[in-house]
Scaffold this motif. Sequence first.
Motif, mmCIF file in Angstrom:
data_model
loop_
_atom_site.group_PDB
_atom_site.id
_atom_site.type_symbol
_atom_site.label_atom_id
_atom_site.label_comp_id
_atom_site.label_asym_id
_atom_site.label_seq_id
_atom_site.Cartn_x
_atom_site.Cartn_y
_atom_site.Cartn_z
ATOM 1 N N PHE A 39 0.829 -1.208 0.000
ATOM 2 C CA PHE A 39 0.000 0.000 0.000
ATOM 3 C C PHE A 39 0.865 1.261 0.000
ATOM 4 O O PHE A 39 0.556 2.246 -0.683
ATOM 5 C CB PHE A 39 -0.928 0.011 1.215
ATOM 6 C CG PHE A 39 -2.223 -0.715 1.007
ATOM 7 C CD1 PHE A 39 -3.103 -0.322 0.013
ATOM 8 C CD2 PHE A 39 -2.578 -1.785 1.814
ATOM 9 C CE1 PHE A 39 -4.305 -0.981 -0.186
ATOM 10 C CE2 PHE A 39 -3.777 -2.451 1.632
ATOM 11 C CZ PHE A 39 -4.642 -2.049 0.628
ATOM 12 N N SER A 54 -7.082 0.293 -10.808
ATOM 13 C CA SER A 54 -7.472 -0.451 -9.608
ATOM 14 C C SER A 54 -7.674 -1.924 -9.920
ATOM 15 O O SER A 54 -7.272 -2.803 -9.147
ATOM 16 C CB SER A 54 -8.762 0.137 -9.023
ATOM 17 O OG SER A 54 -8.587 1.485 -8.673
ATOM 18 N N THR A 80 -2.902 6.373 6.522
ATOM 19 C CA THR A 80 -3.807 5.850 5.498
ATOM 20 C C THR A 80 -3.408 4.440 5.090
ATOM 21 O O THR A 80 -4.263 3.560 4.935
ATOM 22 C CB THR A 80 -3.802 6.764 4.254
ATOM 23 O OG1 THR A 80 -4.246 8.068 4.626
ATOM 24 C CG2 THR A 80 -4.717 6.216 3.171
ATOM 25 N N CYS A 81 -2.113 4.214 4.937
ATOM 26 C CA CYS A 81 -1.620 2.881 4.560
ATOM 27 C C CYS A 81 -1.919 1.860 5.652
ATOM 28 O O CYS A 81 -2.316 0.722 5.362
ATOM 29 C CB CYS A 81 -0.122 2.933 4.284
ATOM 30 S SG CYS A 81 0.341 3.996 2.901
ATOM 31 N N GLU A 83 1.025 11.635 0.799
ATOM 32 C CA GLU A 83 1.557 10.456 1.483
ATOM 33 C C GLU A 83 1.219 10.518 2.970
ATOM 34 O O GLU A 83 1.641 11.432 3.675
ATOM 35 C CB GLU A 83 3.074 10.363 1.299
ATOM 36 C CG GLU A 83 3.495 10.078 -0.134
ATOM 37 C CD GLU A 83 5.001 9.963 -0.271
ATOM 38 O OE1 GLU A 83 5.672 9.738 0.757
ATOM 39 O OE2 GLU A 83 5.512 10.115 -1.393
ATOM 40 N N SER A 87 -0.201 6.640 -6.675
ATOM 41 C CA SER A 87 -1.275 7.545 -6.260
ATOM 42 C C SER A 87 -0.807 8.994 -6.243
ATOM 43 O O SER A 87 0.361 9.286 -5.962
ATOM 44 C CB SER A 87 -1.774 7.151 -4.863
ATOM 45 O OG SER A 87 -2.732 8.078 -4.400
ATOM 46 N N SER A 121 -10.465 0.462 -1.960
ATOM 47 C CA SER A 121 -9.501 1.411 -1.396
ATOM 48 C C SER A 121 -8.657 2.051 -2.492
ATOM 49 O O SER A 121 -8.301 3.235 -2.404
ATOM 50 C CB SER A 121 -8.598 0.707 -0.380
ATOM 51 O OG SER A 121 -7.758 -0.245 -1.011
ATOM 52 N N MET A 122 -8.351 1.288 -3.538
ATOM 53 C CA MET A 122 -7.585 1.844 -4.655
ATOM 54 C C MET A 122 -8.339 3.005 -5.306
ATOM 55 O O MET A 122 -7.751 4.034 -5.651
ATOM 56 C CB MET A 122 -7.322 0.759 -5.709
ATOM 57 C CG MET A 122 -6.365 -0.353 -5.294
ATOM 58 S SD MET A 122 -4.682 0.205 -5.018
ATOM 59 C CE MET A 122 -4.633 0.161 -3.229
ATOM 60 N N THR A 153 -5.796 1.194 5.632
ATOM 61 C CA THR A 153 -6.233 0.325 4.534
ATOM 62 C C THR A 153 -5.687 -1.093 4.696
ATOM 63 O O THR A 153 -6.339 -2.060 4.292
ATOM 64 C CB THR A 153 -5.801 0.899 3.173
ATOM 65 O OG1 THR A 153 -4.408 1.236 3.198
ATOM 66 C CG2 THR A 153 -6.599 2.141 2.833
ATOM 67 N N MET A 157 0.945 4.238 -2.789
ATOM 68 C CA MET A 157 0.731 5.648 -2.455
ATOM 69 C C MET A 157 1.907 6.507 -2.907
ATOM 70 O O MET A 157 1.720 7.633 -3.399
ATOM 71 C CB MET A 157 0.517 5.796 -0.944
ATOM 72 C CG MET A 157 0.442 7.243 -0.474
ATOM 73 S SD MET A 157 -0.174 7.407 1.212
ATOM 74 C CE MET A 157 -1.940 7.295 0.915
ATOM 75 N N GLU A 179 -2.356 11.106 -4.263
ATOM 76 C CA GLU A 179 -2.775 11.599 -2.956
ATOM 77 C C GLU A 179 -1.566 11.882 -2.069
ATOM 78 O O GLU A 179 -0.470 11.349 -2.290
ATOM 79 C CB GLU A 179 -3.687 10.576 -2.276
ATOM 80 C CG GLU A 179 -5.027 10.387 -2.963
ATOM 81 C CD GLU A 179 -5.865 11.648 -2.963
ATOM 82 O OE1 GLU A 179 -6.263 12.093 -1.874
ATOM 83 O OE2 GLU A 179 -6.109 12.196 -4.058
ATOM 84 N N TYR A 218 -7.077 5.901 -2.592
ATOM 85 C CA TYR A 218 -5.850 6.220 -3.322
ATOM 86 C C TYR A 218 -6.134 6.921 -4.650
ATOM 87 O O TYR A 218 -5.209 7.318 -5.353
ATOM 88 C CB TYR A 218 -5.028 4.949 -3.549
ATOM 89 C CG TYR A 218 -4.503 4.367 -2.259
ATOM 90 C CD1 TYR A 218 -3.255 4.720 -1.763
ATOM 91 C CD2 TYR A 218 -5.272 3.480 -1.515
ATOM 92 C CE1 TYR A 218 -2.779 4.200 -0.576
ATOM 93 C CE2 TYR A 218 -4.807 2.954 -0.318
ATOM 94 C CZ TYR A 218 -3.564 3.314 0.147
ATOM 95 O OH TYR A 218 -3.095 2.797 1.330
#
Length: 216
Positions: free
Chosen positions: A117, A193, A133-134, A129, A125, A181-182, A137, A121, A127, A186
């Motif tokens: 994950f 995804s 969040t990692c 860092e 991703s 979640s992807m 998820t 990210m 988004e 993310y």
Amino acid sequence: MQNEKQQNEIISKGKEMGQKVFAQTKEATSQAIKALKILSRDPIGGQSEALKNLGQSNALRAGIVLVVIFSISCFLLGHSIVSESQEVGQYMGGMAGTYFKLLLFSLIPSASVFVCFFLIMKLISQEKEEISTCIYTTGVSTLPLAVLFFCIKIFGLSNFELLSAIGIFCLSTTFFLINSSMQDIYKLSTQKSFLITPTLVLLAGVVSNVLYSALI
């Protein structure tokens, strides 16, 4: 007299530290329950909603609790396998060595999923860092597997038909959660995804296998 005073100070500090740990654990557990309530209403699409409602700090606490639950399930599953096979127990270094390695092994799957994950990210991703969040998820995605492993421990490996049904449900839910979640967290496209979800599972398996090989 001075020794007694030092002992009292140590005891007092120990109690204070214990109270802080208990309070933090209680708070983390309450946040995990809050996240699970949202996920129970919408298991797939509720991940993003739960993350927003919790905020990063609470999401971190909730994620840690869920990861711990998954790690415990891994430990219990490993214990069941080792208990039914004396050869495996001897191979892992006797009783003391077995429990120590089981403890390490139970942490590897969560760590592997987290690494995957985090790489997504960081490399794919767009988004911001966020380690929290990692971890969040990771905890949510592995929760169905924790349910499966607990069921194996409860019902035993001999209940093949029941465990097969539970296994199919839990594994498919895991894939759906990762894919969700992807897209929702993310912010990857549907196509990315769809491709990354099985890749993440495969990569996590490879990383776990490498770590297992290094520890054995």
